[in-house]
Design an enzyme around this catalytic site. Structure first.
Site, PDB file in Angstrom:
ATOM      1  N   LYS A   1      94.725 -11.460  48.185  1.00 11.99           N
ATOM      2  CA  LYS A   1      93.939 -12.179  47.388  1.00 11.99           C
ATOM      3  C   LYS A   1      93.508 -13.712  48.161  1.00 11.99           C
ATOM      4  CE  LYS A   1      94.918  -9.897  43.145  1.00 11.99           C
ATOM      5  NZ  LYS A   1      93.927  -8.939  42.762  1.00 11.99           N
TER       6      LYS A   1
ATOM      7  N   HIS B   1      96.680 -10.217  32.912  1.00 15.27           N
ATOM      8  CA  HIS B   1      96.517  -9.021  33.850  1.00 15.27           C
ATOM      9  C   HIS B   1      97.843  -8.090  33.337  1.00 15.27           C
ATOM     10  CE1 HIS B   1      96.973  -6.464  37.206  1.00 15.27           C
ATOM     11  NE2 HIS B   1      95.720  -6.781  37.525  1.00 15.27           N
TER      12      HIS B   1
ATOM     13  N   CYS C   1      92.080  -4.550  34.550  1.00 14.64           N
ATOM     14  CA  CYS C   1      93.578  -4.511  34.298  1.00 14.64           C
ATOM     15  C   CYS C   1      93.809  -5.594  33.129  1.00 14.64           C
ATOM     16  CB  CYS C   1      94.554  -4.703  35.442  1.00 14.64           C
ATOM     17  SG  CYS C   1      94.270  -3.331  36.541  1.00 14.64           S
TER      18      CYS C   1
ATOM     19  N   ASP D   1     101.355 -16.803  37.067  1.00 20.30           N
ATOM     20  CA  ASP D   1     100.636 -15.823  37.923  1.00 20.30           C
ATOM     21  C   ASP D   1      99.579 -16.440  38.431  1.00 20.30           C
ATOM     22  OD1 ASP D   1      99.127 -14.082  38.876  1.00 20.30           O
ATOM     23  OD2 ASP D   1      99.027 -12.560  36.920  1.00 20.30           O
TER      24      ASP D   1
ATOM     25  N   GLN E   1      95.117 -15.239  41.112  1.00 25.72           N
ATOM     26  CA  GLN E   1      93.432 -15.671  41.146  1.00 25.72           C
ATOM     27  C   GLN E   1      93.411 -17.204  41.523  1.00 25.72           C
ATOM     28  OE1 GLN E   1      91.096 -13.414  41.337  1.00 25.72           O
ATOM     29  NE2 GLN E   1      92.186 -11.774  40.727  1.00 25.72           N
TER      30      GLN E   1
HETATM   31  N1  PMP Z   1      97.664 -10.967  38.301  1.00 25.87           N
HETATM   32  C1  PMP Z   1      96.234 -11.360  38.353  1.00 25.87           C
HETATM   33  C2  PMP Z   1      95.646 -12.406  37.331  1.00 25.87           C
HETATM   34  C3  PMP Z   1      95.385 -10.473  39.184  1.00 25.87           C
HETATM   35  O1  PMP Z   1      94.287 -10.769  39.220  1.00 25.87           O
HETATM   36  C4  PMP Z   1      96.160  -9.510  39.809  1.00 25.87           C
HETATM   37  C5  PMP Z   1      95.191  -8.478  40.841  1.00 25.87           C
HETATM   38  N2  PMP Z   1      94.055  -8.327  40.272  1.00 25.87           N
HETATM   39  C6  PMP Z   1      97.408  -9.319  39.593  1.00 25.87           C
HETATM   40  C7  PMP Z   1      98.202 -10.160  38.724  1.00 25.87           C
HETATM   41  C8  PMP Z   1      98.015  -8.253  40.287  1.00 25.87           C
HETATM   42  O2  PMP Z   1      98.220  -8.221  41.869  1.00 25.87           O
HETATM   43  P1  PMP Z   1      98.624  -7.543  42.773  1.00 25.87           P
HETATM   44  O3  PMP Z   1      97.948  -6.011  42.348  1.00 25.87           O
HETATM   45  O4  PMP Z   1      98.359  -8.022  44.107  1.00 25.87           O
HETATM   46  O5  PMP Z   1     100.139  -7.317  42.572  1.00 25.87           O
END
Ligand code: PMP
Length: 424
Positions: free
Chosen positions: A243, A140, A381, A217, A220
């Site tokens: 999440k 991401h 993203c 990270d 998910q």
């Molecule tokens: N890493 C991953 C794998 C994600 O899916 C996301 C959110 N889509 C993020 C980081 C960022 O999370 P946040 O916007 O809650 O900071």
């Protein structure tokens, strides 16, 4: 149930689990799922972006403001001590969720993005020109851009390991990227764009052999199967509360104790200090050193309630439910003409990224929306990953514990409708 017990487990649901997926008794706990959207029953399949909140979490937020609100860590009065207790209990809940050795290994942050930026701006300060940070092609943006900013500041180099056509980390390429200059490996536990469950324990072992630290990270991952930072042997583990059925604006970062003790602060202000004078200041011990200012107290408390909620169901049960639904959704989508999956890794969590011949993902998302089916369309993203596959984006259905067979029925029917409208 023939359930996968961890994310690294084999996601092969038994027939009985497939049948159980038809019913998700937990949907009734989520008030928003009862509201019609575009005059249809809502099939919410955008859980990778954010999950809905159970009544218990909504109530925990309201209860905090109705019964417990005060600032923390600084009051002599009863309410302040009560709010502090609730906040610190929430920290213990997070430690329990991740199997962290101690609640003091957990820093509250706004979410995964802030957690990664915190590591980049604290631990990252020690990097020297030529040091390397290794990520993968499936990250991401929040696990790429903070490292790019850090590299621009320090002269360190960002490297990226390749992803195979099925959407797995190419371990040979990963090994060839690791070397004596690698200081950190940063990777997703589960890819938000592909659903791939990465072999984090194996990656950690390889990174450690090369003398590198590992940041995971877990955005998910945490809501979908048990996570154990000690078994993974990682140094940092980040996730977002929203999440995992908690509020937005709260998340957590686990840091291995021996590293946390040595980390310099990042944001300065109240609550993160021990003493302040114009000659110089000294810092608080433990996670408080990284929690300057008044934090999201109510959010942390409600995140604690969300963790209680998922643990009352059981993460192995949630994993089995979602894996059965994923298997069914995969089978039924692939049975449609012109549907192609992006991400066919052997180990996947409940994310189905797909393309439909002749229909742009955004058009597909718009048509599904008219049917009450909420999915995501775009690059998720993860623009470098899309470039790797030579596509601008995908349509993505992502599952949560409250999804049912009816949601999969609505998804498949919506795709069929779009194909008819487009004449493909
Ligand atoms: N890493 C991953 C794998 C994600 O899916 C996301 C959110 N889509 C993020 C980081 C960022 O999370 P946040 O916007 O809650 O900071």
């Amino acid at each position: 149930m023939n359930a996968p017990l961890t994310l690294e487990g084999v996601l092969r649901p038994a027939a009985a689990d497939q049948a159980a997926a038809a019913a998700a008794p937990w949907a009734a706990d989520f008030p928003i799922l009862a509201r019609p959207v575009r005059a249809r029953r809502l099939a919410y399949l955008d859980n990778g972006a954010t999950t809905q909140k159970p009544q218990g979490v909504i109530q925990a937020l309201a209860d905090f403001y109705e019964q417990s609100n005060a600032n923390i860590h600084r009051g002599v009065h009863w309410l302040s001590q009560h709010a502090t207790d609730l906040y610190e209990q929430a920290r213990s809940r997070v430690a329990g969720l991740l199997n962290a050795p101690n609640s003091q290994d957990v820093i509250f942050v706004r979410g995964t993005t802030e957690a990664i930026n915190l590591v980049a701006q604290t631990w990252g300060q020690s990097l020297a020109p030529g040091d390397e940070i290794l990520v993968t092609d499936m990250e991401h943006h929040s696990n790429i851009v903070p490292w790019q900013l850090l590299c621009a500041r320090t002269g360190a180099v960002l490297r990226h390991a390749r992803v195979t056509d099925s959407g797995e980390i190419d371990l040979d390429d990963f090994r060839s990227c690791l070397n004596a200059r690698t200081r950190l490996v940063a990777l997703a536990h589960v890819s938000n764009a592909l659903g791939t469950v990465n072999p984090v324990a194996e990656i950690t072992r390889l990174a450690r052999e090369a003398g590198a630290l590992v940041l995971v990270d877990g955005a998910q991952a945490v809501a979908h199967a048990p996570v154990d930072v000690q078994a993974l042997d990682c140094d940092f583990y980040a996730f977002s509360g929203h999440k995992i059925y908690g509020p937005t604006g709260i998340g957590a970062l686990y840091v291995r104790a021996s590293i946390l003790q040595k980390l310099a602060p990042w944001q300065g202000g109240g609550d993160m200090i021990h003493t302040v004078s114009f000659e110089g200041s000294t810092w608080a011990e433990g996670p408080q050193r990284f929690e300057a200012g008044t934090p999201n107290i109510a959010g942390a408390v409600a995140l604690g309630a969300a963790i209680d909620y998922v643990q009352s169901i059981g993460l192995p049960v949630i994993a089995a439910h979602e894996s059965a639904l994923l298997a069914e959704a995969t089978e039924r989508m692939l049975a449609l003409p012109g549907v192609r999956l992006v991400g066919t890794a052997r180990h996947k969590a409940g994310i189905l990224s797909f393309l439909v011949d002749g229909i742009h993902p955004h058009d597909l998302g718009t048509i599904l929306d008219t049917e009450g089916v909420a999915i995501r369309a775009g690059h998720h993203c993860a623009m470098p990953l899309m470039a790797r596959f030579g596509i601008p984006g995908t349509a993505r259905a992502s599952l949560a514990l409250y999804n049912t067979q009816a949601d999969i029925d609505a998804l498949v029917a919506g795709v069929r409708k779009a194909q008819k409208l487009f004449g493909v």
